[in-house]
Write a protein that holds these residues in place. Structure first.
Motif, PDB file in Angstrom:
ATOM      1  N   GLY A 152      -2.103   0.900  -0.388  1.00 25.89           N
ATOM      2  CA  GLY A 152      -1.405   1.597   0.677  1.00 25.89           C
ATOM      3  C   GLY A 152      -0.796   0.665   1.720  1.00 25.89           C
ATOM      4  N   ARG A 153      -0.347   1.293   2.795  1.00 29.32           N
ATOM      5  CA  ARG A 153       0.277   0.556   3.889  1.00 29.32           C
ATOM      6  C   ARG A 153      -0.448   0.841   5.205  1.00 29.32           C
ATOM      7  NH1 ARG A 153       3.193  -3.724   2.225  1.00 29.32           N
ATOM      8  NH2 ARG A 153       4.949  -3.162   0.889  1.00 29.32           N
ATOM      9  N   ALA A 154      -0.373  -0.105   6.107  1.00 29.62           N
ATOM     10  CA  ALA A 154      -0.927   0.097   7.444  1.00 29.62           C
ATOM     11  C   ALA A 154      -0.264   1.315   8.084  1.00 29.62           C
ATOM     12  CB  ALA A 154      -0.703  -1.136   8.294  1.00 29.62           C
ATOM     13  N   LEU A 155      -1.006   2.069   8.864  1.00 29.74           N
ATOM     14  CA  LEU A 155      -0.488   3.293   9.471  1.00 29.74           C
ATOM     15  C   LEU A 155       0.661   3.010  10.430  1.00 29.74           C
ATOM     16  CD1 LEU A 155      -3.862   5.152  10.234  1.00 29.74           C
ATOM     17  CD2 LEU A 155      -2.318   5.450   8.273  1.00 29.74           C
ATOM     18  N   THR A 156       0.739   1.816  10.963  1.00 37.02           N
ATOM     19  CA  THR A 156       1.802   1.452  11.909  1.00 37.02           C
ATOM     20  C   THR A 156       2.993   0.788  11.236  1.00 37.02           C
ATOM     21  OG1 THR A 156       0.595  -0.607  12.331  1.00 37.02           O
ATOM     22  CG2 THR A 156       0.207   1.223  13.854  1.00 37.02           C
ATOM     23  N   GLY A 157       2.987   0.778   9.904  1.00 37.35           N
ATOM     24  CA  GLY A 157       4.071   0.137   9.163  1.00 37.35           C
ATOM     25  C   GLY A 157       3.536  -1.024   8.346  1.00 37.35           C
ATOM     26  N   PRO A 158       4.283  -1.449   7.312  1.00 39.48           N
ATOM     27  CA  PRO A 158       3.807  -2.505   6.416  1.00 39.48           C
ATOM     28  C   PRO A 158       3.375  -3.766   7.169  1.00 39.48           C
ATOM     29  CG  PRO A 158       5.814  -1.528   5.562  1.00 39.48           C
ATOM     30  CD  PRO A 158       5.639  -0.980   6.943  1.00 39.48           C
ATOM     31  N   ALA A 159       2.138  -4.194   6.887  1.00 41.65           N
ATOM     32  CA  ALA A 159       1.641  -5.436   7.485  1.00 41.65           C
ATOM     33  C   ALA A 159       2.192  -6.649   6.752  1.00 41.65           C
ATOM     34  CB  ALA A 159       0.118  -5.448   7.459  1.00 41.65           C
ATOM     35  N   GLU A 160       2.435  -6.497   5.457  1.00 40.40           N
ATOM     36  CA  GLU A 160       2.983  -7.578   4.636  1.00 40.40           C
ATOM     37  C   GLU A 160       4.119  -7.002   3.779  1.00 40.40           C
ATOM     38  OE1 GLU A 160       0.049  -9.861   2.546  1.00 40.40           O
ATOM     39  OE2 GLU A 160      -1.408  -9.742   4.182  1.00 40.40           O
ATOM     40  N   PRO A 161       5.297  -6.880   4.352  1.00 38.94           N
ATOM     41  CA  PRO A 161       6.413  -6.213   3.669  1.00 38.94           C
ATOM     42  C   PRO A 161       6.783  -6.845   2.335  1.00 38.94           C
ATOM     43  CG  PRO A 161       6.888  -6.528   5.993  1.00 38.94           C
ATOM     44  CD  PRO A 161       5.653  -7.297   5.703  1.00 38.94           C
ATOM     45  N   SER A 162       6.506  -8.123   2.160  1.00 46.94           N
ATOM     46  CA  SER A 162       6.872  -8.792   0.920  1.00 46.94           C
ATOM     47  C   SER A 162       5.966  -8.412  -0.245  1.00 46.94           C
ATOM     48  CB  SER A 162       6.832 -10.316   1.108  1.00 46.94           C
ATOM     49  OG  SER A 162       5.524 -10.743   1.453  1.00 46.94           O
ATOM     50  N   GLU A 163       4.830  -7.777   0.059  1.00 39.81           N
ATOM     51  CA  GLU A 163       3.898  -7.336  -0.976  1.00 39.81           C
ATOM     52  C   GLU A 163       4.062  -5.840  -1.219  1.00 39.81           C
ATOM     53  OE1 GLU A 163       2.014  -9.298  -2.672  1.00 39.81           O
ATOM     54  OE2 GLU A 163       2.187 -11.160  -1.501  1.00 39.81           O
ATOM     55  N   LYS A 164       3.609  -5.379  -2.393  1.00 40.82           N
ATOM     56  CA  LYS A 164       3.740  -3.967  -2.726  1.00 40.82           C
ATOM     57  C   LYS A 164       2.765  -3.082  -1.934  1.00 40.82           C
ATOM     58  CE  LYS A 164       5.613  -4.465  -7.388  1.00 40.82           C
ATOM     59  NZ  LYS A 164       5.435  -4.138  -8.825  1.00 40.82           N
ATOM     60  N   ALA A 165       1.716  -3.682  -1.440  1.00 42.58           N
ATOM     61  CA  ALA A 165       0.740  -2.937  -0.645  1.00 42.58           C
ATOM     62  C   ALA A 165       0.047  -3.905   0.303  1.00 42.58           C
ATOM     63  CB  ALA A 165      -0.289  -2.257  -1.548  1.00 42.58           C
ATOM     64  N   ASP A 166      -0.564  -3.361   1.334  1.00 43.84           N
ATOM     65  CA  ASP A 166      -1.300  -4.181   2.302  1.00 43.84           C
ATOM     66  C   ASP A 166      -2.769  -4.285   1.899  1.00 43.84           C
ATOM     67  OD1 ASP A 166       0.902  -4.571   3.951  1.00 43.84           O
ATOM     68  OD2 ASP A 166       0.527  -2.712   5.065  1.00 43.84           O
ATOM     69  N   PRO A 167      -3.461  -5.329   2.364  1.00 41.32           N
ATOM     70  CA  PRO A 167      -4.912  -5.388   2.156  1.00 41.32           C
ATOM     71  C   PRO A 167      -5.584  -4.211   2.853  1.00 41.32           C
ATOM     72  CG  PRO A 167      -4.053  -7.509   2.897  1.00 41.32           C
ATOM     73  CD  PRO A 167      -2.953  -6.519   3.078  1.00 41.32           C
ATOM     74  N   ILE A 168      -6.625  -3.689   2.279  1.00 39.11           N
ATOM     75  CA  ILE A 168      -7.279  -2.523   2.872  1.00 39.11           C
ATOM     76  C   ILE A 168      -7.910  -2.868   4.225  1.00 39.11           C
ATOM     77  CG2 ILE A 168      -7.695  -1.428   0.654  1.00 39.11           C
ATOM     78  CD1 ILE A 168     -10.633  -2.281   0.892  1.00 39.11           C
ATOM     79  N   PHE A 169      -8.000  -4.125   4.544  1.00 42.10           N
ATOM     80  CA  PHE A 169      -8.513  -4.562   5.840  1.00 42.10           C
ATOM     81  C   PHE A 169      -7.707  -3.967   6.996  1.00 42.10           C
ATOM     82  CE2 PHE A 169      -8.795  -7.778   9.285  1.00 42.10           C
ATOM     83  CZ  PHE A 169     -10.173  -7.796   9.451  1.00 42.10           C
ATOM     84  N   VAL A 170      -6.436  -3.574   6.766  1.00 37.92           N
ATOM     85  CA  VAL A 170      -5.592  -3.065   7.853  1.00 37.92           C
ATOM     86  C   VAL A 170      -5.907  -1.609   8.196  1.00 37.92           C
ATOM     87  CG1 VAL A 170      -3.737  -4.620   7.160  1.00 37.92           C
ATOM     88  CG2 VAL A 170      -3.699  -2.239   6.363  1.00 37.92           C
ATOM     89  N   HIS A 171      -6.648  -0.920   7.341  1.00 39.11           N
ATOM     90  CA  HIS A 171      -6.858   0.513   7.556  1.00 39.11           C
ATOM     91  C   HIS A 171      -7.991   0.744   8.564  1.00 39.11           C
ATOM     92  CE1 HIS A 171      -4.054   1.195   4.393  1.00 39.11           C
ATOM     93  NE2 HIS A 171      -4.844   0.704   3.443  1.00 39.11           N
ATOM     94  N   PRO A 172      -7.786   1.582   9.562  1.00 40.98           N
ATOM     95  CA  PRO A 172      -8.800   1.781  10.606  1.00 40.98           C
ATOM     96  C   PRO A 172     -10.164   2.201  10.079  1.00 40.98           C
ATOM     97  CG  PRO A 172      -6.714   2.676  11.332  1.00 40.98           C
ATOM     98  CD  PRO A 172      -6.523   2.284   9.896  1.00 40.98           C
ATOM     99  N   ASP A 173     -10.200   3.031   9.036  1.00 43.39           N
ATOM    100  CA  ASP A 173     -11.506   3.472   8.572  1.00 43.39           C
ATOM    101  C   ASP A 173     -12.282   2.331   7.925  1.00 43.39           C
ATOM    102  OD1 ASP A 173     -13.349   5.765   8.326  1.00 43.39           O
ATOM    103  OD2 ASP A 173     -13.172   5.335   6.181  1.00 43.39           O
TER     104      ASP A 173
END
Length: 600
Positions: free
Chosen positions: A324-345
């Motif tokens: 998935g992607r960070a709720l505030t927008g892609p944290a790493e736009p060059s990748e297909k998905a962000d690390p789950i570390f960005v998710h608040p839960d």
């Protein structure tokens, strides 16, 4: 494949900067415990457990222990070699008395050893951990001859020790034990009975195993007042004090358990085994409690240890796993998905784990220092005060520490999602191994009742009143520090909830003991919240001082302040809710008859 790296930086911070261990250099055992020595011990110990012990954790869990037809037990592959390395390195002697072959270092460093060993491999750690408890009991209650006969080789690691309490028909209610000790003409006793759940009861790591066994003599009262304690070695000693003839004690089976598979949890059968009385007849329970109290602090550290190991692996996974992607927008736009570390839960679970493990580490190490001071402080009053405080805190360290340790391990498994449910990732083992700590050495319900029923009222409530005053004093001081004011205010409020809960127990628990029983668990957790809050204030004070002094490693100290603030925001509000639960009393809880619980 799970991994573990000892948290040496955090340990050094707690021991050197929060506890300021070098300030006790005038006390026995602390002379050689300056910062440089502590740093060296911590780093070398961390390296040893990370490189030698931790790699055997997953394989030991998968292989388990093997009982052979002759009753002997083999530990998992690699355990014997690792244990030999542990003995050769002298780690087990770290905090033992010099006159008995130990290094004489402070007990606080001994607890640090326990934490690292348990994080690396809890099953392995239990072999030496049980021995330390047995050493404590013999050292306190054994005769000089018994001490000289057994302790040097137990401390060196040549021999190991166990504690034998539980029987098939009784656990906590030790007054019901049936194991018998019949006096013999030569002054020994013939021990007959069956003990279950005996950790490290039989194994191939040491040349002898020294069992400490609770039993009753023929004319003893049929209650806890009739319990005596006996030394029953696996091998009887020859004239030179070396293992000789096999004693009549054998492993009937190994328990099939949820976790700690690498530790041999045995059913032990005593068939007229030769034993020696420890201390006075019918005074065995007091002697065994020396061992149990030491073990309860150690078990609390097991809760911390499994949480720490699970947390480390969850952090690595959260940084690498992309979904998935960070709720505030892609944290790493060059990748297909962000690390789950960005998710608040995910952050919620990781921050909860960080706040608990670091706070619990500080509490455990402070507990170790209190044990040291209870024996070695300069004045009798200081020794008594330290003893009162560690007695008060022991059920909190064990009960709250293992409840939250298990909860943390489960949440770290949750970070892995479906992969956390797959054995090869190791998260299941952390959860399974953590679960036992809530049960043995007195279930956490027993710990809560010990706190409420015994520890609050001891010495006229002196310890709990001293605790309240200490928390209020340190909160008031911290409120004058800008970066700690919010945390201090929240901990102060939680301490107010604890005071109110204590008063409610005094008003409602004596008149109806069920009220005390119904609220004990909640009370223990309120006290746990306040105690860890106090630890975060102390760590915050140390971090602020280090930053002001320009000590370097600013990122480490800034993280401490942020995590402390998180603890205040997310943990301390629970104190009020728990108090309200407690004040609901026992009426509704105790109303329904047994048949109302039937589902078919």
């Amino acid at each position: 494949m799970p991994s573990f790296k000892a948290p040496t930086r955090d340990s050094r911070f707690v021991v050197n900067e929060v506890l300021k261990i070098d300030s006790y250099g005038n006390l026995p055992g602390f002379e050689n415990s300056g910062t440089d020595v502590v740093d060296t011990v911590v780093e070398e110990l961390g390296k040893f457990v990370s490189e030698v012990i931790a790699p055997l954790n997953l394989s030991g869990d998968q292989e388990g222990c093997t009982r052979h037809p002759d009753g002997s037990v083999t530990t998992p592959k690699g355990f014997k070699q690792a244990y030999d390395a542990f003995v050769e390195s002298g780690w087990g002697t770290l905090a033992q008395p010099e006159e008995l072959g130990g290094q004489g270092m402070p007990h606080v460093l001994g607890l640090l050893l326990e934490e690292y060993l348990c994080s690396a491999n809890q099953s392995f750690a239990m072999y030496s951990g049980l021995t330390s408890g047995a050493v404590a009991a013999i050292k306190a209650k054994g005769s000089p001859e018994q001490q000289q006969t057994y302790l040097p080789k137990m401390i060196s690691g040549q021999w190991s020790g166990t504690m034998n309490l539980t029987e098939p028909h009784c656990g906590t209610d030790l007054g019901m034990i049936r194991t018998r000790a019949v006096p013999q003409a030569d002054g020994t006793y013939a021990i007959t009975g069956t003990k279950i759940f005996i950790s490290a009861g039989e194994h191939d790591l040491t040349e002898n195993i020294i069992h400490l066994v609770l039993a009753k003599t023929p004319d003893a009262p049929d209650s806890t007042k009739g319990i005596s304690l006996f030394i029953v070695p696996k091998f009887l000693l020859d004239a030179d004090g070396n293992p000789g003839e096999r004693n009549a004690v054998s492993c009937g089976s190994i328990e099939h358990k949820m976790g700690i598979h690498g530790n041999a949890t045995c059913v032990l059968n005593y068939d007229g085994a030769k034993g020696w009385l420890v201390g006075e007849e019918n005074k065995g329970l007091a002697a065994m409690f020396i061992m149990m109290n030491a073990a309860r602090i150690g078990v609390g550290i097991q809760g911390l240890a499994q949480a720490e190991a699970a947390y480390q692996n969850a952090v690595v996974y959260a940084a690498e796993r992309r979904q998935g992607r960070a709720l505030t927008g892609p944290a790493e736009p060059s990748e297909k998905a962000d690390p789950i570390f960005v998710h608040p839960d995910v952050r919620r679970m990781l921050m909860d784990a960080k706040a608990f493990t670091e706070g619990m580490r500080a509490l455990a190490m402070w507990g170790g220092l209190l044990v040291d001071l209870s024996h070695k402080a300069a004045t009798e009053e200081e020794r008594a005060n330290a003893n009162d405080m560690i007695n008060l805190l022991t059920p909190v360290i064990k009960g709250y520490g293992t409840d939250k340790g298990f909860e943390t391990a489960v949440n770290m498994q949750q970070v892995f999602g479906g992969h956390g449910y797959i054995e090869e990732h190791g998260m299941s083992q952390f959860v399974r191994d953590a679960r036992i700590a809530m049960i043995y050495e007195g279930t956490n319900g027993v710990q809560a009742m010990d706190l409420v029923g015994r520890k609050l009222g001891m010495n006229g409530g002196k310890a709990i009143q001293a605790f309240f005053a200490m928390v209020d004093r340190e909160c008031a001081e911290a409120k004058g520090v800008e970066r700690l004011a919010d945390l201090a205010g929240r901990v102060e409020k939680a301490n107010g909830e604890l005071k109110a809960a204590t008063m409610w127990l005094m008003q409602n628990g004596l008149s109806n003991p069920n009220n005390a029983g119904a609220g004990a668990h909640h009370y223990m957790h309120i006290m746990g919240i306040v105690t860890l809050g106090l630890m975060w204030i102390r760590m915050g004070q140390a971090a602020v001082a280090a930053l002001a002094a320009g000590s370097g490693d600013a990122a480490f100290y800034e993280a401490k302040l942020v995590t402390g603030r998180y603890y205040g925001e997310r943990f301390t509000p629970d104190a009020g809710a728990l108090r309200r639960k407690m004040e609901a009393g026992s009426a509704t809880m105790m109303t329904l008859p047994l048949e109302a619980f039937a589902t078919a």
